[in-house]
Design a protein around this motif. Structure first.
Motif, short mmCIF file in Angstrom:
data_model
loop_
_atom_site.label_atom_id
_atom_site.label_comp_id
_atom_site.label_asym_id
_atom_site.label_seq_id
_atom_site.Cartn_x
_atom_site.Cartn_y
_atom_site.Cartn_z
N GLU A 33 0.84 -1.22 0.00
CA GLU A 33 0.00 0.00 0.00
C GLU A 33 0.87 1.26 0.00
O GLU A 33 0.57 2.24 -0.70
N ALA A 34 1.94 1.23 0.79
CA ALA A 34 2.80 2.41 0.91
C ALA A 34 3.46 2.77 -0.42
O ALA A 34 3.55 3.94 -0.80
N PHE A 58 2.32 2.08 -3.43
CA PHE A 58 1.30 2.60 -4.35
C PHE A 58 0.95 4.05 -4.03
O PHE A 58 0.89 4.91 -4.91
N GLU A 59 0.74 4.32 -2.73
CA GLU A 59 0.37 5.68 -2.31
C GLU A 59 1.46 6.67 -2.71
O GLU A 59 1.19 7.77 -3.16
N THR A 60 2.72 6.27 -2.49
CA THR A 60 3.85 7.15 -2.82
C THR A 60 3.84 7.49 -4.30
O THR A 60 3.94 8.67 -4.69
N MET A 104 1.40 7.28 -6.43
CA MET A 104 0.19 8.03 -6.80
C MET A 104 0.34 9.51 -6.42
O MET A 104 0.03 10.40 -7.20
N LYS A 105 0.84 9.75 -5.19
CA LYS A 105 0.95 11.15 -4.71
C LYS A 105 2.06 11.90 -5.41
O LYS A 105 1.90 13.06 -5.79
N LEU A 141 -7.18 -0.78 -4.45
CA LEU A 141 -6.41 0.40 -4.88
C LEU A 141 -6.83 0.83 -6.29
O LEU A 141 -6.97 2.01 -6.58
N GLU A 158 -10.31 2.54 -6.13
CA GLU A 158 -10.28 3.91 -5.56
C GLU A 158 -9.64 4.91 -6.51
O GLU A 158 -9.81 6.11 -6.35
N SER A 159 -8.84 4.43 -7.47
CA SER A 159 -8.11 5.35 -8.35
C SER A 159 -8.96 5.69 -9.57
O SER A 159 -10.04 5.14 -9.76
#
Ligand SMILES: Nc1ncnc2c1ncn2[C@@H]1O[C@H](COP(=O)(O)OP(=O)(O)O)[C@@H](O)[C@H]1O
Ligand SMILES: Cc1ncc(COP(=O)(O)OP(=O)(O)O)c(N)n1
Length: 277
Positions: free
Chosen positions: A62-63, A65-67, A69-70, A94, A97-98
């Motif tokens: 998850e971390a 992917f979030e990195t 994405m952001k 994921l 949500e995207s």
């Protein structure tokens, strides 16, 4: 300056560099898209424990992917080795949500050197949770067979029927790869109405390690650039056929396809594209 399109791979790390994350990132670079990665597992056999799959935690997945994405954002996403039901469920969440437009699911199950890359109890989650979110799925014959309750696929007619039946799982397109049949390398694309065959000459080589990852990564790269699915498959097949043509090995083991070959040698193969029924 126009920035390159952005593509992320969610896959396993293949220590030998021929498949998985390594093949995907090499392909992205060759096709001039900005590559990012989420590593789901590290694959490499430890001589003492003999263990060869080292899964990452859900938190780490998850971390990453979030990195990505952001920090960057994503135009296309591809998946490779996901290994477990839990990872498939998280990745499906994921994606949902995207707002990523193009999703390529390569339902990786077993490597050519027999590494087990998906647990058996994860196949149902792959079918029910992930495949319905896909723009395109890209199974080879053994993977199509697993997804179709062990139905054998031995010729092009059966390849076509497999594509039609796999469409019921809910992806927008199905591409079944016939590289393991004899004769020319024929893959079948189905969009719910039309069957299209993509044919390349068979190359006489054993050095095809990572060909499937390279192909699906190239499809994702072309989709990220805004290419239609049919054209993306044709251009990606041209890319992977050229890479197979210049495959090589450093040792006695099956070697990689050569990702740089289209750039270096330019001998892109003409792919025969035929609409059929
Ligand atoms: N020896 C070969 N010569 C040309 N193309 C090949 C060869 N082997 C595989 N391919 C093609 O490479 C692509 C990736 O195939 P892959 O995922 O390795 O699965 P499979 O070989 O089981 O179809 C497909 O387009 C397939 O048709
Ligand atoms: C870590 C990892 N992911 C995927 C594969 C399978 O790669 P693929 O391109 O389907 O083909 P082979 O490597 O089996 O030729 C892998 N081996 N490792």
């Amino acid at each position: 300056m126009e920035y390159p399109a952005r593509v992320i791979t969610i896959a396993g790390s293949a220590a030998g560099g021929s498949a998985g994350i390594q093949a995907d990132l090499k392909t992205f670079q060759e096709l001039d898209v900005y590559g990012m990665s989420v590593v789901t597992a590290i694959v490499g056999r430890h001589p003492k424990t003999n263990k060869n799959v080292h899964p990452q935690t859900i938190e780490a997945i998850e971390a990453q992917f979030e990195t990505a994405m952001k920090q960057v954002g994503m135009d296309a996403l591809k998946t490779g080795m996901l290994f477990s039901k839990e990872v498939i469920e998280v990745v499906a969440g994921l994606i949902k949500e995207s707002t990523i437009e193009s999703v390529v699911i390569d339902p990786v199950m077993v490597g050519k050197m027999d590494s087990k890359l998906l647990k058996e109890d994860a196949i149902e989650a792959m079918k029910k949770r992930l495949i319905p979110l896909a723009t395109i799925i890209t199974p080879n014959i053994p993977e199509a067979r697993f997804l179709l309750d062990d139905r054998p696929i031995t010729n092009v007619e059966e390849l076509k029927q497999a594509a039609i039946d796999l469409y019921e799982l809910g992806s927008k397109f199905v591409l079944v790869k016939g590289g393991r049949l004899e004769g020319p390398a024929i893959d079948v694309l189905y969009d719910g109405q039309n069957l299209t065959l993509f044919e390349a000459p068979r190359i006489d080589t054993v050095n095809t390690s990572g060909a499937g990852c390279t192909y699906s990564a190239a499809i994702a790269a072309y989709l990220a650039k805004g290419t239609t699915v049919e054209k993306a498959v044709e251009q990606a097949k041209q890319f992977v056929t050229t890479a197979i043509n210049h495959g090589f090995t450093y040792t006695e083991m099956v070697g990689p396809t050569y990702h740089a070959s289209q750039r270096k040698y330019g001998d892109a193969f003409q792919i025969k594209v035929e609409k059929t029924n």
